[in-house]
Structures are given as structure tokens and as C-alpha cells.
Motif scaffolding. Structure first.
Motif, short mmCIF file in Angstrom:
data_model
loop_
_atom_site.label_atom_id
_atom_site.label_comp_id
_atom_site.label_asym_id
_atom_site.label_seq_id
_atom_site.Cartn_x
_atom_site.Cartn_y
_atom_site.Cartn_z
N ASN A 88 -31.30 66.79 -21.93
CA ASN A 88 -30.69 66.07 -20.81
C ASN A 88 -31.53 66.17 -19.54
N SER A 89 -32.86 66.25 -19.73
CA SER A 89 -33.75 66.36 -18.57
C SER A 89 -34.89 65.36 -18.67
N ILE A 90 -35.64 65.26 -17.59
CA ILE A 90 -36.89 64.51 -17.59
C ILE A 90 -38.01 65.53 -17.67
N ARG A 91 -38.86 65.38 -18.68
CA ARG A 91 -39.95 66.34 -18.89
C ARG A 91 -41.26 65.72 -18.41
N ILE A 92 -41.91 66.41 -17.49
CA ILE A 92 -43.14 65.89 -16.88
C ILE A 92 -44.29 66.87 -17.12
N GLY A 93 -45.37 66.38 -17.68
CA GLY A 93 -46.57 67.19 -17.88
C GLY A 93 -47.56 66.88 -16.77
N ILE A 94 -48.15 67.92 -16.20
CA ILE A 94 -49.12 67.74 -15.11
C ILE A 94 -50.40 68.49 -15.46
N VAL A 199 -49.61 69.32 -24.48
CA VAL A 199 -48.53 69.07 -23.51
C VAL A 199 -48.05 67.63 -23.62
N HIS A 200 -48.96 66.70 -23.86
CA HIS A 200 -48.59 65.29 -24.00
C HIS A 200 -47.57 65.10 -25.12
N SER A 201 -47.61 66.00 -26.12
CA SER A 201 -46.71 65.88 -27.27
C SER A 201 -45.33 66.45 -27.00
N MET A 202 -45.09 66.96 -25.78
CA MET A 202 -43.78 67.54 -25.51
C MET A 202 -43.16 67.07 -24.21
N VAL A 203 -43.74 66.03 -23.58
CA VAL A 203 -43.19 65.54 -22.31
C VAL A 203 -42.91 64.04 -22.39
N ASP A 204 -42.10 63.58 -21.42
CA ASP A 204 -41.78 62.16 -21.34
C ASP A 204 -42.81 61.40 -20.50
N PHE A 205 -43.29 62.08 -19.47
CA PHE A 205 -44.22 61.45 -18.52
C PHE A 205 -45.41 62.36 -18.31
N ILE A 287 -42.81 56.33 -9.02
CA ILE A 287 -43.52 55.90 -10.23
C ILE A 287 -42.86 56.50 -11.47
N VAL A 288 -42.51 57.78 -11.39
CA VAL A 288 -41.86 58.46 -12.52
C VAL A 288 -40.53 57.78 -12.83
N GLU A 289 -39.73 57.51 -11.81
CA GLU A 289 -38.43 56.87 -12.02
C GLU A 289 -38.59 55.46 -12.59
N SER A 290 -39.61 54.75 -12.14
CA SER A 290 -39.86 53.41 -12.67
C SER A 290 -40.24 53.47 -14.14
N TYR A 291 -41.03 54.48 -14.50
CA TYR A 291 -41.43 54.66 -15.90
C TYR A 291 -40.20 54.95 -16.77
N ILE A 292 -39.35 55.85 -16.31
CA ILE A 292 -38.14 56.21 -17.07
C ILE A 292 -37.25 55.00 -17.25
N GLU A 293 -37.10 54.20 -16.20
CA GLU A 293 -36.27 53.00 -16.28
C GLU A 293 -36.83 52.01 -17.29
N THR A 294 -38.16 51.82 -17.26
CA THR A 294 -38.81 50.88 -18.17
C THR A 294 -38.68 51.32 -19.62
N THR A 295 -39.00 52.58 -19.89
CA THR A 295 -38.99 53.06 -21.28
C THR A 295 -37.58 53.27 -21.83
N TYR A 300 -38.10 52.86 -25.84
CA TYR A 300 -39.27 53.67 -26.18
C TYR A 300 -39.03 55.14 -25.87
N PHE A 301 -38.24 55.41 -24.83
CA PHE A 301 -37.97 56.80 -24.42
C PHE A 301 -37.37 57.59 -25.59
N GLU A 302 -36.34 57.04 -26.21
CA GLU A 302 -35.69 57.72 -27.34
C GLU A 302 -36.62 57.77 -28.54
N HIS A 303 -37.39 56.70 -28.76
CA HIS A 303 -38.34 56.65 -29.87
C HIS A 303 -39.39 57.76 -29.74
N ARG A 304 -39.88 57.96 -28.51
CA ARG A 304 -40.90 59.00 -28.28
C ARG A 304 -40.31 60.39 -28.49
N ARG A 305 -39.10 60.61 -28.03
CA ARG A 305 -38.46 61.91 -28.23
C ARG A 305 -38.33 62.21 -29.73
N ASN A 306 -37.96 61.21 -30.53
CA ASN A 306 -37.83 61.40 -31.97
C ASN A 306 -39.18 61.73 -32.61
#
Length: 361
Positions: A88-94, A199-205, A287-295, A300-306
Motif C-alpha cells: 500500500n505504498s509508493i516505492r521509489i528507487g534513487i 533496486v529497479h526490480s523492487m520499486v515502482d519509480f 513527476i512521480v505522481e504523474s507517473y503513478i497516475e499514468t501507470t 501497468y503499475f499492477e502488472h509490474r508489481r506482479n
């Protein structure tokens, strides 16, 4: 004129000590020691975590990171119980090269988000020495303001010997932080090796920090890390460096047009910021919020999590097989013997490996 005493105290400030009382009740001392020795059960830790208890969260993460077999079993029970409260979170890799200002940027972004009422967990992975196996774990010192924020949690972890410098149990730690109510998880990589891929394999953005004038603008036309980035943020865009930062932004925007469209349907953005002056941070979050809204809208957001869950499954199997192999008493004994044969020139590494793998079947 006497100078006014500086009241600012950094995270390195040493607090005055507390003198021990002359008389201490022996029964009280025994009770205190007994409480310290008593370790909370898995159920107690889960209850505390789901209530947002930071002490219980920290204890659970320590169990997750431990290699002790009993701790591993206890950690598994905790993670299983926390799963219904996760995701239930947004995961961001930096990521970014050392010196790009990752810690300063994360502190600025974290403070901005807590100011908006969000709860932020920062999982910072520190590189471990290949000689001493030690890590500095100084992220809490570098993030002096954020560490004092009641809505923020900073957990530095040693990379150990895991691939690319990513802490071995970062994925499980994410679940625990989500169960504790943190709605934004930030994962900082060590910025070297293949940690970015892990890290890319475990974050949303995935956010890439860059510096202008560091000679890496042309990296924008190369595949690899740029290809994974959902946003490129050019840090330290202030003072005399502002002009160079604006020029770098143009170059990166041009380079990004050379890449094919992402499966997510998202076009990576380039932004400027000065983490030190806390300028441009709100633009990055937009930018992060726009990405979350788009995906989210295109699923795609749920697809990537799976896909990530499948990847984690395979990684966990590999880790477990490797651990079981090296912890086998028979393998431990024969491994030493095979190494001696290799040193004596009586066998090859490949033949020794085939022999040892055959013993594990």
C-alpha cells in the motif's frame, strides 16, 4: 564584543552524560535486566508493527537481516503475518554516482513529503568492505533533519556480499515498513556495480540523479542505467552551476528521444533541482505522481508489481539453495578438501564444482 554562542547542534553533538544514583533498588535492577533479556515474540512484534511502533519495526528488520537460523524462522513468521498489511505504498528507487548528493536529495524530498502529511521510510544501503566486512552506516548522520521527523524512518543496512550492493533482505524490509503504515518507501543504492538493476526490480519509480559538468552528459546516449530511469534529476543546479545544469537538461532530453517507447507508456522526464537549497523538489514529486497516475490508469503499475513478485520468488529460491548448499556439513568438509586438491594441482575448479554439486543431490 563577545560573539553570541552558536546554539546549533549537529547530529554529531555529544549529549551530557547522566550520573548514576548512589542507591539503586536491587529488585528494580533485576526487573530492568529481566525485561532487557526478554525478547518479544513474533506475534508481539507484528502487533507493534501494525500499530506503527518504530522500536518493534527495527527489531523485526534486525531479525530479517540476521543469518541466525532461529532468527530467520521468526522473521519468516513476522513477514507472513505482515503481508495482508503490505503493498500500500509508493516505492521509489534513487541512484547516482557517489558525490551526486543522494543523501541531501533524499532528506529534502523526505522532508517535503512529511510536510504534506505522508509517512516516509528510507532504506539506505551502505557498501560493505570486502576486507573487514564492515560498513559506516552514516546515513542518519547525513540526514540530520529527517532523522528527527516523527513521520520518517531511516534504516541504513550493510550491502554485505549480495549482488550489486543491495542489502540481502531489502525486499522483506519493504513489506515490514508498509505494514507499519509508511506510504512512501525510498530505497537508496550505493551507486556502484549492478545495484541499480537490483533496486529497479523492487520499486515502482526509478530516479537517476546526475551532475552537470561532471563529464557524463554523453552517458545519456548509452543504454543501461539511463534506459531504466523513469526520471533524470540534475542536482546542484544552483549558483555558477545553474547554466551548465540547464545545458545538461537539454542534452539528456535529446538523448531520451533515441530510446524506444517504454512498455509502461511513460516518457521519462528530465528535471533540475538544488537539494541543498530545497529548490525543484516539488517538481520532482509532481513527476512521480504523474507517473503513478499514468501507470495506474493503463494497468501497468499492477502488472509490474506482479512481475516483481515472480522475480523475487526466483531470487529467493536461488538464495535458499545457495544457503542450504554451503551450510551442509558434508559440503563444508568436502569443500575444504577440494580446495586443497586445487591448490596442489590435482584437480580443476570445474571438476571440483561438479563433484561438490553431485554430493548435494
Amino acid at each position: 564584543m563577545a560573539k553570541k554562542e552558536d546554539t546549533y547542534k549537529s547530529a554529531l553533538h555529544e549529549q551530557d552524560g547522566v550520573e548514576s544514583p548512589d542507591i539503586l533498588n536491587s529488585n528494580s535492577a533485576k526487573n530492568i535486566k529481566a525485561k532487557r533479556r526478554k525478547q518479544p515474540s513474533a506475534d508481539e512484534l507484528v502487533k507493534g508493527i501494525t500499530k506503527g511502533n518504530i522500536t518493534d519495526l527495527s527489531r523485526a528488520i534486525t531479525l530479517v537481516e540476521s543469518t541466525n537460523l532461529e532468527h530467520t524462522k521468526k522473521a519468516h513468521n513476522i513477514i507472513t503475518a505482515c503481508l495482508p498489511f503490505a503493498n500500500n505504498s509508493i516505492r521509489i528507487g534513487i541512484t547516482g554516482v557517489p558525490g551526486v548528493g543522494k543523501s541531501t536529495f533524499i532528506e529534502a524530498l523526505g522532508s517535503y513529503l512529511t510536510g504534506k502529511g505522508k509517512k516516509v521510510a528510507v532504506l539506505a544501503v551502505d557498501p560493505s568492505s570486502t576486507l573487514s566486512r564492515g560498513s559506516i552506516l552514516g546515513d542518519k548522520t547525513r540526514m540530520e533533519d529527517l532523522v528527527k521527523d516523527k513521520n520518517a524512518f531511516i534504516r541504513p543496512s550493510p550491502s554485505g556480499n549480495s549482488l550489486g550492493g543491495v542489502a540481502r533482505k531489502t525486499r522483506e524490509t519493504i513489506i515490514l515498513c508498509e505494514a507499519a503504515g509508511f506510504d512512501t518507501i525510498i530505497i537508496e543504492t550505493v551507486g556502484v556495480g549492478q545495484s541499480e538493476t537490483a533496486v529497479h526490480s523492487m520499486v515502482d519509480f526509478f530516479l537517476l540523479l546526475k551532475l552537470a559538468g561532471a563529464g557524463d552528459e554523453l552517458q545519456g546516449i548509452k543504454r543501461g542505467i539511463i534506459e531504466m530511469a523513469d526520471a533524470i534529476v540534475i542536482n546542484k543546479a544552483d549558483g555558477d552551476n545553474l547554466k551548465a545544469a540547464k545545458s545538461a537538461k537539454v542534452e539528456f532530453n535529446r538523448a531520451l528521444h533515441l530510446y524506444p517507447e517504454k512498455e509502461s507508456g511513460w516518457s521519462p522526464k528530465v528535471s533540475l533541482c538544488s537539494a541543498l537549497k530545497k529548490e525543484g523538489i516539488s517538481d520532482v514529486w509532481d513527476i512521480v505522481e504523474s507517473y503513478i497516475e499514468t501507470t495506474t490508469s493503463n494497468s501497468y503499475f499492477e502488472h509490474r508489481r506482479n512481475d516483481q513478485n515472480k522475480f523475487w520468488l526466483l531470487q529467493t529460491i536461488e538464495e535458499r539453495l545457495k544457503s542450504d548448499f554451503y551450510n551442509s556439513p558434508k559440503i563444508k568438509s568436502e569443500l575444504k578438501a577440494q580446495i586443497e586438491l586445487i591448490e596442489a594441482g590435482k584437480t580443476t575448479p570445474f571438476a571440483a564444482a561438479d563433484y561438490l554439486l553431485g554430493l548435494s543431490n
